[in-house]
Design a protein around this motif. Structure first.
Motif, PDB file in Angstrom:
ATOM      1  N   ALA A 165       0.829  -1.207   0.000  1.00 11.68           N
ATOM      2  CA  ALA A 165       0.000   0.000   0.000  1.00 11.68           C
ATOM      3  C   ALA A 165       0.867   1.263   0.000  1.00 11.68           C
ATOM      4  N   GLU A 166       1.939   1.253   0.771  1.00 13.37           N
ATOM      5  CA  GLU A 166       2.850   2.399   0.807  1.00 13.37           C
ATOM      6  C   GLU A 166       3.469   2.642  -0.576  1.00 13.37           C
ATOM      7  N   LEU A 167       3.860   1.561  -1.228  1.00 17.17           N
ATOM      8  CA  LEU A 167       4.465   1.696  -2.553  1.00 17.17           C
ATOM      9  C   LEU A 167       3.461   2.238  -3.564  1.00 17.17           C
ATOM     10  N   PHE A 168       2.221   1.795  -3.464  1.00 25.18           N
ATOM     11  CA  PHE A 168       1.210   2.304  -4.398  1.00 25.18           C
ATOM     12  C   PHE A 168       1.040   3.810  -4.224  1.00 25.18           C
ATOM     13  N   ASN A 169       0.919   4.248  -3.001  1.00 24.69           N
ATOM     14  CA  ASN A 169       0.755   5.678  -2.754  1.00 24.69           C
ATOM     15  C   ASN A 169       1.941   6.485  -3.282  1.00 24.69           C
ATOM     16  N   LYS A 170       3.093   5.880  -3.270  1.00 26.65           N
ATOM     17  CA  LYS A 170       4.314   6.567  -3.702  1.00 26.65           C
ATOM     18  C   LYS A 170       4.510   6.510  -5.217  1.00 26.65           C
ATOM     19  N   TYR A 171       4.113   5.392  -5.848  1.00 30.17           N
ATOM     20  CA  TYR A 171       4.478   5.160  -7.245  1.00 30.17           C
ATOM     21  C   TYR A 171       3.281   4.870  -8.162  1.00 30.17           C
ATOM     22  N   LYS A 172       2.078   5.264  -7.780  1.00 27.13           N
ATOM     23  CA  LYS A 172       0.882   4.904  -8.553  1.00 27.13           C
ATOM     24  C   LYS A 172       0.875   5.470  -9.976  1.00 27.13           C
ATOM     25  N   ALA A 173       1.700   6.445 -10.242  1.00 26.07           N
ATOM     26  CA  ALA A 173       1.767   6.980 -11.603  1.00 26.07           C
ATOM     27  C   ALA A 173       2.424   6.006 -12.567  1.00 26.07           C
ATOM     28  N   TYR A 174       3.095   4.989 -12.048  1.00 23.40           N
ATOM     29  CA  TYR A 174       3.903   4.103 -12.891  1.00 23.40           C
ATOM     30  C   TYR A 174       3.240   2.759 -13.199  1.00 23.40           C
ATOM     31  N   TYR A 175       2.201   2.389 -12.468  1.00 19.47           N
ATOM     32  CA  TYR A 175       1.605   1.062 -12.684  1.00 19.47           C
ATOM     33  C   TYR A 175       0.178   1.026 -12.154  1.00 19.47           C
ATOM     34  N   GLY A 176      -0.519  -0.046 -12.510  1.00 18.55           N
ATOM     35  CA  GLY A 176      -1.875  -0.264 -12.023  1.00 18.55           C
ATOM     36  C   GLY A 176      -2.504  -1.408 -12.789  1.00 18.55           C
ATOM     37  N   TYR A 177      -3.772  -1.646 -12.531  1.00 22.96           N
ATOM     38  CA  TYR A 177      -4.497  -2.679 -13.271  1.00 22.96           C
ATOM     39  C   TYR A 177      -4.984  -2.117 -14.605  1.00 22.96           C
ATOM     40  N   VAL A 178      -4.959  -2.981 -15.592  1.00 21.77           N
ATOM     41  CA  VAL A 178      -5.559  -2.688 -16.887  1.00 21.77           C
ATOM     42  C   VAL A 178      -6.508  -3.821 -17.222  1.00 21.77           C
ATOM     43  N   PHE A 179      -7.684  -3.476 -17.706  1.00 21.24           N
ATOM     44  CA  PHE A 179      -8.626  -4.490 -18.197  1.00 21.24           C
ATOM     45  C   PHE A 179      -8.265  -4.805 -19.646  1.00 21.24           C
ATOM     46  N   TYR A 180      -8.096  -6.088 -19.936  1.00 19.22           N
ATOM     47  CA  TYR A 180      -7.827  -6.569 -21.291  1.00 19.22           C
ATOM     48  C   TYR A 180      -8.984  -7.447 -21.737  1.00 19.22           C
ATOM     49  N   ILE A 181      -9.581  -7.109 -22.871  1.00 13.85           N
ATOM     50  CA  ILE A 181     -10.722  -7.849 -23.393  1.00 13.85           C
ATOM     51  C   ILE A 181     -10.386  -8.323 -24.800  1.00 13.85           C
ATOM     52  N   GLY A 182     -10.496  -9.617 -25.023  1.00 12.71           N
ATOM     53  CA  GLY A 182     -10.155 -10.197 -26.316  1.00 12.71           C
ATOM     54  C   GLY A 182     -11.206 -11.183 -26.792  1.00 12.71           C
ATOM     55  N   LYS A 183     -11.178 -11.455 -28.079  1.00 14.69           N
ATOM     56  CA  LYS A 183     -12.130 -12.374 -28.712  1.00 14.69           C
ATOM     57  C   LYS A 183     -11.366 -13.498 -29.388  1.00 14.69           C
ATOM     58  N   ARG A 184     -11.739 -14.737 -29.075  1.00 15.46           N
ATOM     59  CA  ARG A 184     -11.032 -15.887 -29.664  1.00 15.46           C
ATOM     60  C   ARG A 184     -11.252 -15.944 -31.156  1.00 15.46           C
ATOM     61  N   ILE A 185     -10.158 -15.966 -31.915  1.00 14.26           N
ATOM     62  CA  ILE A 185     -10.256 -16.029 -33.360  1.00 14.26           C
ATOM     63  C   ILE A 185      -9.613 -17.268 -33.949  1.00 14.26           C
ATOM     64  N   LYS A 186      -8.953 -18.071 -33.113  1.00  9.33           N
ATOM     65  CA  LYS A 186      -8.386 -19.317 -33.646  1.00  9.33           C
ATOM     66  C   LYS A 186      -8.359 -20.384 -32.570  1.00  9.33           C
TER      67      LYS A 186
END
Length: 258
Positions: free
Chosen positions: A237-258
């Motif tokens: 939690a301390e690291l997030f407060n200090k460095y939140k500009a550099y990382y985080g969660y991203v939602f990735y949505i994909g569709k099976r094509i093969k």
């Protein structure tokens, strides 16, 4: 911090499950973010089948169920989480269409091409992003979707302290462009990516308030694993407060094509 070289996977799972079992979500997220991701999924019907992998206590699962008509199976290793998950089903009157089952994401209880949508918020890291995308694809019908959140770098360069922490905790952390390339390589058409807001992380850490942490320490008094786990959570939690500009969660949505 005495345990800065440990990762979350090295702690006693029973302690981790005990710590999080009464929380609505076991990772950063919100109903609004779940709904935003769901808005990119086309073609769901009452005959569709959704699997929520690493469902935890089911905060996001209930949102999915209340905003779709599909059958949903939540899969998690923790009996404690699933007891709360099944109670949530009752509380939301979703019995008959939603169920929770004990299962391992490395050996899922589904047939090939059985699922229309695989969902996983804050959990795919347990198997690894690339491995999860590749191994889970066979369970999706052609044209089926996958939607996952993944810890991701927002910048090409980061301060050493946060880079070292996350490369130790989760070596697969990478940039958005590299994650999208991994999704394409695994046989999916990338449909959408978006950053999970900072507010979701702030709330996630706020829920882990000092009383909750002290209660666990009292319950496991003298247990070094419990002490180290709480120290780890506080440090993260301390690291997030200090460095939140550099990382985080991203939602990735994909569709099976093969």
């Amino acid at each position: 911090m005495s345990n800065e070289n440990q990762t979350i996977h090295e702690f006693d799972l029973n302690i981790i499950h005990d710590y999080f079992r009464n929380t609505e979500r076991q990772g950063p997220g919100s109903p609004e973010i779940t709904l935003k991701a769901l808005s990119f999924i086309d073609g769901l019907t009452p005959k569709s089948k959704i699997a929520d992998i690493g469902c935890g206590t089911g905060g996001q699962t209930m949102v999915l169920a209340e905003n779709s008509a599909s059958e949903i199976i939540g899969v998690d290793l923790s009996p404690d989480f699933l007891r709360q998950f099944n109670q949530n089903i009752q509380n939301h009157n979703l019995q008959g269409r939603v169920k929770g089952v004990i299962g391992d994401m490395k050996n899922l209880p589904f047939q090939e091409e059985e699922l229309d949508l695989i969902w996983s918020e804050g959990a795919i890291y347990n198997i690894g992003f690339e491995r999860g995308l590749n191994e889970w694809r066979k369970f999706l019908k052609k044209g089926g979707y996958i939607a996952v959140t993944e810890n991701t770098w927002f910048t090409e360069e980061r301060p050493t302290e946060i880079e070292d922490f996350w490369h130790e905790a989760y070596p697969e952390i990478d940039t958005i462009s590299n994650k999208v390339a991994q999704m394409e390589k695994a046989g999916y058409l990338p449909i959408a990516t978006f950053v999970v807001p900072e507010s979701c992380w702030t709330y996630y850490y706020e829920v882990q308030h000092p009383q909750m942490q002290e209660s666990l320490l009292e319950k496991y008094k003298g247990n070094k694993s419990a002490e180290d786990f709480i120290a780890y959570q506080r440090y993260e939690a301390e690291l997030f407060n200090k460095y939140k500009a550099y990382y985080g969660y991203v939602f990735y949505i994909g569709k099976r094509i093969k």
